[in-house]
Design a protein around this motif. Structure first.
Motif, short mmCIF file in Angstrom:
data_model
loop_
_atom_site.label_atom_id
_atom_site.label_comp_id
_atom_site.label_asym_id
_atom_site.label_seq_id
_atom_site.Cartn_x
_atom_site.Cartn_y
_atom_site.Cartn_z
N GLU A 1 10.78 4.56 -24.71
CA GLU A 1 11.63 5.06 -23.61
C GLU A 1 11.36 6.54 -23.37
O GLU A 1 11.24 7.33 -24.31
CB GLU A 1 13.10 4.84 -23.93
N LYS A 2 11.26 6.90 -22.11
CA LYS A 2 11.09 8.27 -21.62
C LYS A 2 9.74 8.89 -21.99
O LYS A 2 9.57 10.10 -21.83
CB LYS A 2 12.25 9.16 -22.09
N ALA A 3 8.80 8.08 -22.50
CA ALA A 3 7.44 8.60 -22.68
C ALA A 3 6.83 8.79 -21.30
O ALA A 3 6.90 7.90 -20.45
CB ALA A 3 6.60 7.63 -23.50
N CYS A 4 6.24 9.94 -21.05
CA CYS A 4 5.65 10.22 -19.74
C CYS A 4 4.64 11.36 -19.92
O CYS A 4 4.40 11.82 -21.04
CB CYS A 4 6.71 10.59 -18.71
N TRP A 5 4.08 11.85 -18.83
CA TRP A 5 2.97 12.79 -18.92
C TRP A 5 3.34 14.08 -19.64
O TRP A 5 2.49 14.65 -20.34
CB TRP A 5 2.41 13.08 -17.53
N PHE A 6 4.58 14.55 -19.52
CA PHE A 6 4.94 15.82 -20.16
C PHE A 6 5.56 15.64 -21.54
O PHE A 6 5.78 16.62 -22.25
CB PHE A 6 5.87 16.64 -19.26
N GLN A 7 5.82 14.41 -21.93
CA GLN A 7 6.19 14.10 -23.32
C GLN A 7 5.48 12.79 -23.68
O GLN A 7 6.08 11.72 -23.71
CB GLN A 7 7.70 14.03 -23.53
N PRO A 8 4.17 12.90 -23.93
CA PRO A 8 3.31 11.71 -24.02
C PRO A 8 3.61 10.73 -25.14
O PRO A 8 3.23 9.58 -25.06
CB PRO A 8 1.91 12.31 -24.17
N SER A 9 4.30 11.19 -26.18
CA SER A 9 4.67 10.27 -27.26
C SER A 9 6.15 9.93 -27.22
O SER A 9 6.68 9.31 -28.15
CB SER A 9 4.31 10.87 -28.62
N GLY A 10 6.84 10.37 -26.18
CA GLY A 10 8.26 10.12 -26.04
C GLY A 10 9.08 11.36 -26.33
O GLY A 10 8.54 12.45 -26.57
N PRO A 11 10.41 11.27 -26.30
CA PRO A 11 11.28 12.41 -26.56
C PRO A 11 10.92 13.10 -27.88
O PRO A 11 10.67 12.44 -28.90
CB PRO A 11 12.68 11.77 -26.63
N GLY A 12 10.89 14.42 -27.83
CA GLY A 12 10.52 15.20 -29.01
C GLY A 12 9.08 15.66 -28.97
O GLY A 12 8.70 16.61 -29.66
N SER A 13 8.25 15.00 -28.17
CA SER A 13 6.87 15.44 -27.99
C SER A 13 6.78 16.32 -26.76
O SER A 13 7.66 16.29 -25.89
CB SER A 13 5.92 14.25 -27.87
N ASN A 14 5.73 17.12 -26.65
CA ASN A 14 5.58 18.00 -25.51
C ASN A 14 4.10 18.36 -25.34
O ASN A 14 3.24 17.83 -26.04
CB ASN A 14 6.43 19.26 -25.67
N LEU A 15 3.83 19.29 -24.42
CA LEU A 15 2.45 19.69 -24.13
C LEU A 15 2.09 21.03 -24.75
O LEU A 15 1.10 21.64 -24.36
CB LEU A 15 2.24 19.75 -22.61
N HIS A 16 2.86 21.48 -25.72
CA HIS A 16 2.56 22.74 -26.39
C HIS A 16 1.18 22.67 -27.03
O HIS A 16 0.87 21.77 -27.81
CB HIS A 16 3.60 23.06 -27.45
N GLY A 17 0.32 23.61 -26.67
CA GLY A 17 -1.04 23.63 -27.19
C GLY A 17 -1.96 22.60 -26.57
O GLY A 17 -3.09 22.41 -27.03
N LYS A 18 -1.50 21.93 -25.51
CA LYS A 18 -2.29 20.86 -24.89
C LYS A 18 -2.58 21.12 -23.41
O LYS A 18 -2.84 20.19 -22.66
CB LYS A 18 -1.55 19.52 -25.03
N ARG A 19 -2.54 22.36 -23.01
CA ARG A 19 -2.79 22.65 -21.58
C ARG A 19 -4.18 22.21 -21.16
O ARG A 19 -4.40 21.79 -20.03
CB ARG A 19 -2.62 24.15 -21.32
N ASN A 20 -5.14 22.29 -22.09
CA ASN A 20 -6.51 21.94 -21.78
C ASN A 20 -6.89 20.56 -22.31
O ASN A 20 -8.06 20.22 -22.40
CB ASN A 20 -7.47 22.99 -22.36
N HIS A 21 -5.88 19.74 -22.61
CA HIS A 21 -6.12 18.35 -22.99
C HIS A 21 -6.05 17.49 -21.73
O HIS A 21 -5.42 17.87 -20.74
CB HIS A 21 -5.06 17.86 -23.97
N PRO A 22 -6.67 16.31 -21.74
CA PRO A 22 -6.56 15.44 -20.56
C PRO A 22 -5.14 14.93 -20.39
O PRO A 22 -4.46 14.61 -21.38
CB PRO A 22 -7.53 14.29 -20.88
N VAL A 23 -4.68 14.88 -19.17
CA VAL A 23 -3.35 14.32 -18.91
C VAL A 23 -3.40 12.82 -19.23
O VAL A 23 -4.39 12.14 -18.97
CB VAL A 23 -2.91 14.55 -17.45
N VAL A 24 -2.34 12.33 -19.84
CA VAL A 24 -2.21 10.91 -20.16
C VAL A 24 -0.86 10.42 -19.65
O VAL A 24 -0.12 11.17 -19.01
CB VAL A 24 -2.35 10.64 -21.68
N GLN A 25 -0.55 9.18 -19.93
CA GLN A 25 0.67 8.55 -19.42
C GLN A 25 0.71 8.57 -17.89
O GLN A 25 1.76 8.76 -17.28
CB GLN A 25 1.93 9.22 -20.01
N VAL A 26 -0.46 8.37 -17.30
CA VAL A 26 -0.56 8.26 -15.84
C VAL A 26 -1.14 6.90 -15.49
O VAL A 26 -2.12 6.46 -16.09
CB VAL A 26 -1.43 9.38 -15.23
#
Length: 219
Positions: free
Chosen positions: A56-81
């Motif tokens: 639930e609530k896993a999406c592009w800006f929290q790719p593993s779900g709540p509690g995850s984020n894009l910190h340190g991942k600005r240059n990683h490929p976007v996922v959950q699209v």
């Protein structure tokens, strides 16, 4: 075709400029994969919960779900699209998704190699399960192994959407056309090559699939 997959930083600009809401955000969940092991300073940390599940609530800006984020991942490929999200982004920048044939042609170049860098598998050339990262990596991490066209990261890290679809085999239980994704992700085995592909239902998204765009050139 894009030298790299579309990054989180670039996708965020798209969302901020357009207010776009992804399929996963609308559905309220998305698929999350967990790697078998992750390399640590003390060796390998083996996971007891490898596999996948809808979160639930896993999406592009929290790719593993709540509690995850894009910190340190600005240059990683976007996922959950989803493929629809990828097409929306591509349209916004005046491009489109490649066909499967175009993706393969870009990866093989006119040399026709089995892998972007040649015909011999090199474990150090891509991010897959045995790399032990257990997650996405920077899109330029493997620049040294770019192909003859200087296109990078076409195997490993994330699978990539194409605009092609295919009806699954008769024993798949469904006759609905599925979307084709190419390459292999960070959880792939060492058996992948440029011909590797997978079929997914429309609307599917996960932390293992991203995309890159292609532009039309008129001479």
């Amino acid at each position: 075709i894009g030298i790299y997959p579309v990054t989180n930083a670039f996708f965020e600009v798209f969302v901020e400029e357009t207010g776009y809401v992804t399929t996963a955000e609308k559905m309220g969940f998305s698929r999350v994969y967990t790697g078998n092991f992750k390399k640590t300073e003390n060796g390998a940390d083996y996971s007891k919960s490898s596999g996948s599940r809808d979160v639930e609530k896993a999406c592009w800006f929290q790719p593993s779900g709540p509690g995850s984020n894009l910190h340190g991942k600005r240059n990683h490929p976007v996922v959950q699209v989803s493929v629809e999200d990828a097409m929306a982004f591509a349209s916004w920048i005046g491009r489109r998704l490649p066909t499967e044939a175009e993706w393969e042609a870009a990866a093989r170049t006119d040399i026709g190699n089995r892998f972007p860098w040649g015909n011999d598998f090199l474990a150090e050339a891509l991010n897959i399960e045995q790399s032990g990262l257990a997650d996405t990596s920077e899109v330029d991490r493997y620049d040294a192994f770019a192909n003859e066209f200087q296109i990078c990261d076409m195997l490993g890290n994330v699978m990539e959407w194409t605009c092609d679809t295919q009806v699954p085999p008769l024993n798949a239980g469904s006759s609905a056309a599925c979307c084709i994704a190419k390459g292999g992700a960070w959880n792939a085995k060492a058996t992948l090559d440029i011909s590797s592909r997978a079929l997914f239902k429309h609307g599917f998204s996960s932390n293992t699939i991203g995309f890159r765009c292609i532009s039309e050139i008129f001479l």
